[in-house]
Design a protein around this motif. Structure first.
Motif, short mmCIF file in Angstrom:
data_model
loop_
_atom_site.label_atom_id
_atom_site.label_comp_id
_atom_site.label_asym_id
_atom_site.label_seq_id
_atom_site.Cartn_x
_atom_site.Cartn_y
_atom_site.Cartn_z
N GLU A 91 0.71 -1.39 0.04
CA GLU A 91 -0.13 0.02 0.31
C GLU A 91 1.02 0.68 -0.24
O GLU A 91 1.75 1.44 0.44
CB GLU A 91 -0.95 -0.13 1.27
N LEU A 92 0.49 2.20 -0.94
CA LEU A 92 1.39 3.17 -0.85
C LEU A 92 1.21 3.88 0.41
O LEU A 92 2.35 5.08 1.33
CB LEU A 92 0.06 4.47 -2.33
N TYR A 93 -0.07 4.11 0.87
CA TYR A 93 -0.26 5.09 2.40
C TYR A 93 0.90 5.06 3.37
O TYR A 93 1.17 5.85 4.66
CB TYR A 93 -1.58 4.99 2.27
N LYS A 94 0.79 3.20 3.31
CA LYS A 94 1.64 3.27 4.36
C LYS A 94 3.46 3.22 3.86
O LYS A 94 4.12 3.61 5.12
CB LYS A 94 1.79 1.10 4.80
N GLU A 95 3.74 3.33 2.76
CA GLU A 95 4.88 4.36 2.63
C GLU A 95 4.75 6.26 2.75
O GLU A 95 5.60 6.29 3.41
CB GLU A 95 4.94 3.84 1.65
N LEU A 96 4.10 6.17 2.43
CA LEU A 96 3.59 8.01 3.01
C LEU A 96 4.30 7.86 4.62
O LEU A 96 4.34 9.07 4.85
CB LEU A 96 2.57 8.16 2.66
N GLN A 97 3.05 7.47 5.15
CA GLN A 97 3.33 7.47 6.93
C GLN A 97 4.81 6.86 7.10
O GLN A 97 5.18 7.99 7.84
CB GLN A 97 2.16 6.26 7.19
N ARG A 98 5.34 6.28 6.08
CA ARG A 98 6.93 5.53 6.14
C ARG A 98 7.90 7.15 6.85
O ARG A 98 8.69 7.54 7.62
CB ARG A 98 7.34 4.45 5.65
N CYS A 99 7.69 7.72 6.00
CA CYS A 99 8.30 8.71 5.41
C CYS A 99 7.60 10.12 5.41
O CYS A 99 8.08 11.64 5.01
CB CYS A 99 9.35 8.51 4.22
N LYS A 100 6.52 10.24 5.49
CA LYS A 100 5.94 11.21 6.19
C LYS A 100 4.98 12.31 5.35
O LYS A 100 4.27 12.33 5.00
CB LYS A 100 7.02 12.24 7.62
N TYR A 101 6.08 12.64 4.03
CA TYR A 101 5.41 13.12 3.09
C TYR A 101 6.24 12.94 2.09
O TYR A 101 7.91 12.55 2.03
CB TYR A 101 5.92 14.42 3.32
N PHE A 102 6.64 13.40 0.40
CA PHE A 102 7.49 12.64 -0.63
C PHE A 102 7.77 13.87 -0.69
O PHE A 102 7.39 14.82 -1.01
CB PHE A 102 6.56 11.99 -1.61
N SER A 103 9.77 13.63 -2.00
CA SER A 103 9.43 15.13 -2.28
C SER A 103 9.39 15.37 -3.33
O SER A 103 8.02 14.23 -4.52
CB SER A 103 11.04 14.74 -2.57
N GLU A 104 9.42 15.98 -3.92
CA GLU A 104 9.46 16.65 -5.32
C GLU A 104 8.77 16.17 -6.66
O GLU A 104 7.86 15.67 -6.70
CB GLU A 104 9.50 18.15 -5.32
N ARG A 105 9.84 15.02 -6.66
CA ARG A 105 10.38 14.60 -7.95
C ARG A 105 9.42 12.90 -7.87
O ARG A 105 8.74 12.35 -8.65
CB ARG A 105 11.50 13.84 -7.52
N ARG A 106 9.11 12.84 -5.74
CA ARG A 106 8.18 11.28 -6.69
C ARG A 106 6.78 11.78 -6.64
O ARG A 106 6.01 10.71 -7.13
CB ARG A 106 8.92 10.97 -4.20
N ALA A 107 7.23 12.90 -5.64
CA ALA A 107 5.50 13.20 -6.01
C ALA A 107 4.84 13.29 -7.34
O ALA A 107 3.60 13.08 -7.46
CB ALA A 107 5.09 14.46 -5.17
N ALA A 108 5.63 14.33 -7.95
CA ALA A 108 5.39 14.50 -9.73
C ALA A 108 5.13 13.29 -10.12
O ALA A 108 4.52 13.09 -11.37
CB ALA A 108 6.48 15.39 -9.89
N THR A 109 6.37 11.58 -10.18
CA THR A 109 6.49 10.61 -10.88
C THR A 109 4.64 10.00 -9.89
O THR A 109 4.06 9.80 -11.62
CB THR A 109 7.42 9.82 -10.57
N TYR A 110 4.43 10.09 -9.78
CA TYR A 110 3.22 9.54 -8.94
C TYR A 110 1.81 9.89 -9.29
O TYR A 110 1.06 9.74 -10.07
CB TYR A 110 2.90 9.14 -7.38
N ILE A 111 2.01 11.40 -9.25
CA ILE A 111 0.77 12.40 -9.60
C ILE A 111 1.11 11.93 -11.43
O ILE A 111 -0.26 11.98 -11.85
CB ILE A 111 1.24 13.66 -9.52
#
Ligand SMILES: Nc1ncnc2c1ncn2[C@@H]1O[C@H](COP(=O)(O)OP(=O)(O)O)[C@@H](O)[C@H]1O
Ligand SMILES: Nc1ccc(Oc2c(Cl)cccc2Cl)nc1
Length: 213
Positions: A91-111
């Protein structure tokens, strides 16, 4: 035409509302899948059979790298089994909980991946209507997979049914007004904010406060 004997069942991958999801191997092809087991009694009790039928009908026809594949389904006396693509990194939300928030590059890739998947869905007049971190799984290569089309609709028969959390719903859906594919674009914007900040923009304790924000 599928039966339980076609699969070697492995460890449980997680527990859902209506049953467990197991890793499994289809014996003839050695193909690894996720087998989602749902109890008919609980489906009936929660009156979600029509929703499940719609989820299966819609998801089985969608073919896109960022949409979790639904290969088929079968059932026995007590259970319904969904044969799903296995999302090896969960699950992605577990990864988001683990690292609090994503880098702009990682967020942009997912979006960007989600935007491509939504362009594909909307091109087929399918609205997901429930885009949120809990419904995003991650494949072996870290690629995003939209799952859980339980709230999706084919826009030729739009529904006003209310969904779960309000966090990701645009005003028109919260007000149960007419809604179209742009509801998914609203949720994409909410997700983008949450990927970057770790919390959705209008989060509040009470629904009324979320709605006002
Ligand atoms: N296709 C899949 N690949 C890998 N893990 C999965 C898959 N589907 C579900 N899971 C795991 O099983 C858990 C419960 O399944 P889910 O479909 O989310 O149940 P529900 O939608 O009823 O909550 C998920 O949180 C996830 O950890
Ligand atoms: N087309 C379709 C897809 C899924 C589906 O699940 C079932 C089954 Cl197999 C049995 C009972 C209740 C439900 Cl909801 N039934 C039809």
């Amino acid at each position: 035409r599928w039966t339980l004997n076609d699969f070697d069942i492995g460890k449980p991958l997680g527990r859902g509302k209506f049953g467990h999801v197991y890793i499994a191997k289809e014996k003839r092809s050695n193909h690894i899948v996720a087998l989602k087991v749902l109890f008919k009694s609980q489906l009936k009790q929660s009156q979600v059979e029509h929703q499940l039928r719609r989820e299966v009908e819609i998801q089985s026809h969608l073919r896109h790298p960022n949409i979790l594949r639904l290969y088929g389904y079968f059932y026995d006396q007590k259970r319904v089994y969904l044969i799903l693509e296995n999302a090896a990194k969960g699950e992605l939300y577990k990864e988001l909980q683990r690292c609090k928030y994503f880098s702009e590059r990682r967020a942009a890739t997912y979006i960007a991946s989600l935007a491509r998947a939504l362009i594909y869905c909307h091109g087929k007049h399918v609205i997901h209507r429930d885009i949120k971190p809990e419904n995003l799984l991650v494949g072996a290569q870290g690629d995003l997979k939209i799952a859980d089309f339980g709230w999706s609709v084919h826009t030729f028969n739009r529904r006003q049914t209310m969904c779960g959390t309000l966090d990701y719903l645009p005003p028109e859906m919260v007000e149960s007004a007419e809604h179209d594919a742009s509801v998914d674009i609203w949720s994409l914007g909410i997700l983008c904010y949450e990927f970057l900040y770790g919390i959705p923009p209008f989060e509040a304790k009470e629904h009324s406060d979320t709605y006002r924000r």
